[in-house]
Design a protein around this motif. Structure first.
Motif, short mmCIF file in Angstrom:
data_model
loop_
_atom_site.label_atom_id
_atom_site.label_comp_id
_atom_site.label_asym_id
_atom_site.label_seq_id
_atom_site.Cartn_x
_atom_site.Cartn_y
_atom_site.Cartn_z
N LEU A 117 0.83 -1.20 0.00
CA LEU A 117 0.00 0.00 0.00
C LEU A 117 0.87 1.26 0.00
O LEU A 117 0.60 2.21 -0.73
CB LEU A 117 -0.92 0.01 1.23
N THR A 118 1.90 1.26 0.82
CA THR A 118 2.73 2.46 0.97
C THR A 118 3.81 2.55 -0.10
O THR A 118 4.09 3.64 -0.61
CB THR A 118 3.37 2.47 2.36
N ARG A 119 4.42 1.42 -0.47
CA ARG A 119 5.49 1.45 -1.47
C ARG A 119 5.01 1.93 -2.82
O ARG A 119 5.68 2.72 -3.50
CB ARG A 119 6.10 0.05 -1.64
N PHE A 120 3.83 1.47 -3.21
CA PHE A 120 3.34 1.77 -4.56
C PHE A 120 2.29 2.88 -4.54
O PHE A 120 1.60 3.10 -5.55
CB PHE A 120 2.74 0.51 -5.19
N TRP A 121 2.17 3.59 -3.43
CA TRP A 121 1.11 4.60 -3.26
C TRP A 121 1.08 5.62 -4.40
O TRP A 121 0.02 5.96 -4.95
CB TRP A 121 1.28 5.30 -1.92
N ASP A 122 2.26 6.14 -4.77
CA ASP A 122 2.31 7.18 -5.81
C ASP A 122 1.99 6.64 -7.19
O ASP A 122 1.75 7.42 -8.12
CB ASP A 122 3.70 7.83 -5.82
N GLN A 123 2.00 5.32 -7.34
CA GLN A 123 1.66 4.71 -8.63
C GLN A 123 0.16 4.45 -8.77
O GLN A 123 -0.33 4.24 -9.87
CB GLN A 123 2.41 3.37 -8.79
N TYR A 124 -0.56 4.48 -7.66
CA TYR A 124 -1.99 4.16 -7.70
C TYR A 124 -2.81 5.37 -8.15
O TYR A 124 -2.46 6.52 -7.87
CB TYR A 124 -2.48 3.71 -6.32
N ASP A 125 -3.92 5.10 -8.82
CA ASP A 125 -4.87 6.15 -9.17
C ASP A 125 -5.84 6.36 -8.00
O ASP A 125 -5.74 5.69 -6.97
CB ASP A 125 -5.62 5.78 -10.46
N GLU A 126 -6.80 7.23 -8.19
CA GLU A 126 -7.68 7.61 -7.07
C GLU A 126 -8.81 6.62 -6.81
O GLU A 126 -9.39 6.62 -5.72
CB GLU A 126 -8.28 9.00 -7.34
N SER A 152 10.80 2.61 -16.44
CA SER A 152 11.80 3.45 -15.77
C SER A 152 11.20 4.21 -14.59
O SER A 152 11.92 4.71 -13.73
CB SER A 152 12.42 4.44 -16.76
N THR A 153 9.86 4.29 -14.54
CA THR A 153 9.21 4.97 -13.42
C THR A 153 8.95 4.03 -12.24
O THR A 153 8.49 4.47 -11.19
CB THR A 153 7.86 5.58 -13.86
N TYR A 154 9.29 2.75 -12.42
CA TYR A 154 9.06 1.76 -11.36
C TYR A 154 10.24 1.76 -10.38
O TYR A 154 10.95 0.79 -10.22
CB TYR A 154 8.87 0.37 -11.96
N VAL A 155 10.40 2.91 -9.71
CA VAL A 155 11.56 3.08 -8.82
C VAL A 155 11.32 2.46 -7.44
O VAL A 155 12.22 2.45 -6.60
CB VAL A 155 11.91 4.58 -8.69
N GLU A 156 10.12 1.95 -7.21
CA GLU A 156 9.80 1.34 -5.93
C GLU A 156 10.24 -0.12 -5.86
O GLU A 156 9.99 -0.80 -4.86
CB GLU A 156 8.29 1.43 -5.66
N SER A 157 10.86 -0.62 -6.91
CA SER A 157 11.30 -2.01 -6.94
C SER A 157 12.71 -2.09 -7.50
O SER A 157 13.28 -1.10 -7.97
CB SER A 157 10.34 -2.85 -7.79
N GLY A 158 13.29 -3.31 -7.46
CA GLY A 158 14.69 -3.49 -7.86
C GLY A 158 14.89 -3.46 -9.36
O GLY A 158 13.98 -3.16 -10.13
N LEU A 159 16.10 -3.81 -9.78
CA LEU A 159 16.43 -3.82 -11.20
C LEU A 159 15.60 -4.86 -11.93
O LEU A 159 15.29 -5.93 -11.40
CB LEU A 159 17.92 -4.13 -11.38
#
Length: 556
Positions: free
Chosen positions: A56-65, A235-242
């Motif tokens: 919930l918190t890691r991907f928060w900025d990736q989620y829509d409303e 490239s926007t998936y900065v919440e996860s590894g390579l």
């Protein structure tokens, strides 16, 4: 002149007998009566398989409303929610969510376990006394008969004299059968293989409804046999590894576990639908079918409360294959967020915004890939079962004169042959203690407990408490082994679960909709609290094995 007491008495009589006072009293009583229960047209239970709380918190900025954010912004978030038992796996997880209790009472002690009465391994939902419906395979031979208690879905059916419907849907059979309870109108699960069909069991019906047949024949599932690309720029998936690393599994024909995933099995329109489970498309297929069921079954169309139980299973398949820190997991949750938004919009349209109640949780969490943790200099590793067997066999021969004293080892539990122990003129508790002390000396083993301890002690905290809540006297083993944090029995790619460690127990719990307050809490809540909370909201009886308590802060 009247005294103060006399004046007060006359004023009280005057006010108490005035029309305005009597009206307010009547109105107050009416309000109290309506607070006995909340009556949503539909309750929707959502279980996301292998969802850690921090997704919930890691991907928060990736989620829509409209998906996860809507649940949290408009609903109630239990931030410190945990499974209070082990093993943390799918069968026990779904059962505990819906029964309001733990394996110690409901009896689903694993996905599979050793039946020590009949001396065979059993599957939590299997039932050969029923036939498959919708396929010629045996994939539909299922029922909830191994579950010893009622579910919240059962109690709603009983409360409404079976006028309220219960429909349960999941890719996995156990993710539908167990939440549906003993009285579901239908439980449907996805049979992949070379068919790609939604099926069920004769436990529920003799043939599929026309709308399910039509759906299976529509070709909608085949449309998902396509390349798996990221929904957003990778490239926007900065919440996860390579994307390219050595911690992830491969699809057949792949040489690297990187996007896009476009193996021939995915692109073949006629075979191997099983592969879809290992992609986010499996969740989309589930959402599609749930929305179809919502409409075709008329769920939430009248004032009698219905129940729709949905389990999103692809999150588990993807997590097992790629690990919790993978870009594949991130993309899967971004896509699931959109599927949830679609579902909620359909509920708004068909049932009405504010006319339904939702809870969302998980059946277990997951550990980071131990090989990745080791590279990060964090203590972790893999338990060498083969090395244990060799050393353990020598110990058994030396101590008991035979290895046959162990009848089965599964779910980190040892089942002993009580007849052999009796023939050796040995006390069972002593035999358990000898074996437990031996196992405690093995590398990777953190704690060991015996059945004697489970029977004779009452634990209230820590690992022993979690084990005891998962210990069923008639079904569980004689010795329970716990591995060190970060140590697993698994291959060196992907994530797994099942332990009493906090990364497997900490999962989301969100409530949303009619009868639910807006807010959050960091007070500890536990999985068995979900069913009694919903029961209290609806004003119905708790499931008959309930050990959890209603979460008062959630309810209006």
């Amino acid at each position: 002149m009247l005294g103060k007491k006399t004046t007060f008495f006359f004023l009280f009589i005057l006010v108490a007998t005035s029309p305005l006072y009597l009206v307010s009293q009547k109105k107050s009583k009416k309000v109290d009566a309506t607070q006995l229960k909340t009556s949503p047209k539909l309750v929707v239970g959502i279980v996301v398989d292998q969802m850690r709380y921090d997704y919930l918190t890691r991907f928060w900025d990736q989620y829509d409303e409209g998906g996860f954010k809507r649940l949290i912004n408009e609903g109630f978030n239990c931030k410190n929610n945990h499974f209070n038992y082990a093993p943390t796996s799918t069968g026990p997880g779904h059962t505990s969510v819906y029964t309001g209790t733990t394996p110690s009472r409901h009896g689903i002690i694993g996905n599979n376990w050793y039946d020590k009465v009949n001396e065979v391994e059993v599957y939590c939902a299997s039932d050969s006394t029923y036939a498959s419906v919708g396929t010629s395979s045996d994939a539909g031979q299922m029922s909830p008969h191994r579950m010893n208690v009622t579910t919240i879905t059962d109690q709603l059916r009983l409360h409404t004299q079976k006028r309220g419907k219960t429909i349960a849907i999941a890719l996995k059979d156990r993710g539908a059968v167990l939440p549906g309870g003993h009285t579901a109108n239908a439980a449907y699960w996805f049979h992949g293989a070379d068919e790609g069909l939604w099926i069920t069991s004769s436990y529920y019906m003799d043939q599929l409804p026309k709308w399910v047949k039509d759906y299976n024949e529509s070709g909608k599932v085949k449309d998902y046999k396509k390349t798996w690309t990221t929904m957003k720029d990778v490239s926007t998936y900065v919440e996860s590894g390579l994307d390219k690393n050595r911690y992830e599994g491969l699809f057949e024909t792949e040489t690297t576990a990187t996007f896009p995933h476009d193996t021939p099995n995915m692109l073949n329109k006629n075979a191997d639908f099983e592969i879809l489970k290992y992609t986010p498309y499996g969740n989309s297929i589930t959402a599609d079918f749930a929305i179809e069921a919502l409409e075709k079954e008329g769920l939430g169309s009248d004032t009698i409360t219905d129940f729709l139980a949905i389990s999103f299973s692809s999150t588990d398949y993807v997590g097992h294959k790629y690990g919790v820190n993978s870009k594949e997991v991130e993309d899967t949750y971004i896509r699931l967020d959109k599927d949830l938004e679609r579902l909620f919009k359909a509920l708004d349209k068909k049932v009405g915004n504010g006319e339904y109640t939702v809870f969302l949780t998980a059946d277990h969490g997951a550990v980071d890939v131990p090989s990745y943790l080791k590279d990060m200099k964090i203590p972790a590793g893999y338990f060498d079962s083969d090395a244990m067997k060799e050393r353990f066999s020598e110990f058994l021969k030396y101590t008991f004169g035979t290895t046959d004293i162990i009848k089965n080892y599964s779910n980190y539990q040892f089942f002993l042959d009580h007849k052999i122990i009796k023939n050796l003129d040995m006390d069972l508790a002593k035999a358990e203690e000898l074996i437990a002390k031996e196992l405690l000396g093995y590398e990777g083993v953190d704690q060991v407990f015996t059945g004697h301890q489970m029977w004779n002690n009452h634990y209230t905290s820590g690992i022993p408490y979690i084990l005891q809540q998962g210990y069923h006297q008639k079904r569980s083993g004689d010795i329970l082994m716990v591995l060190e944090p970060g140590v697993v029995t698994y291959h060196e790619t992907g994530s797994t679960h099942g332990s009493p460690q906090i990364y497997d127990t900490h999962v989301p719990l969100l409530f949303f909709g009619k009868g639910v307050k807006k807010g959050s809490t960091v007070a500890r809540t536990e999985i068995p609290d979900i069913a009694p909370t919903i029961a209290a909201l609806l004003g119905i009886a708790f499931p008959n094995g309930t050990t959890g308590k209603p979460i008062a802060k959630v309810l209006e």
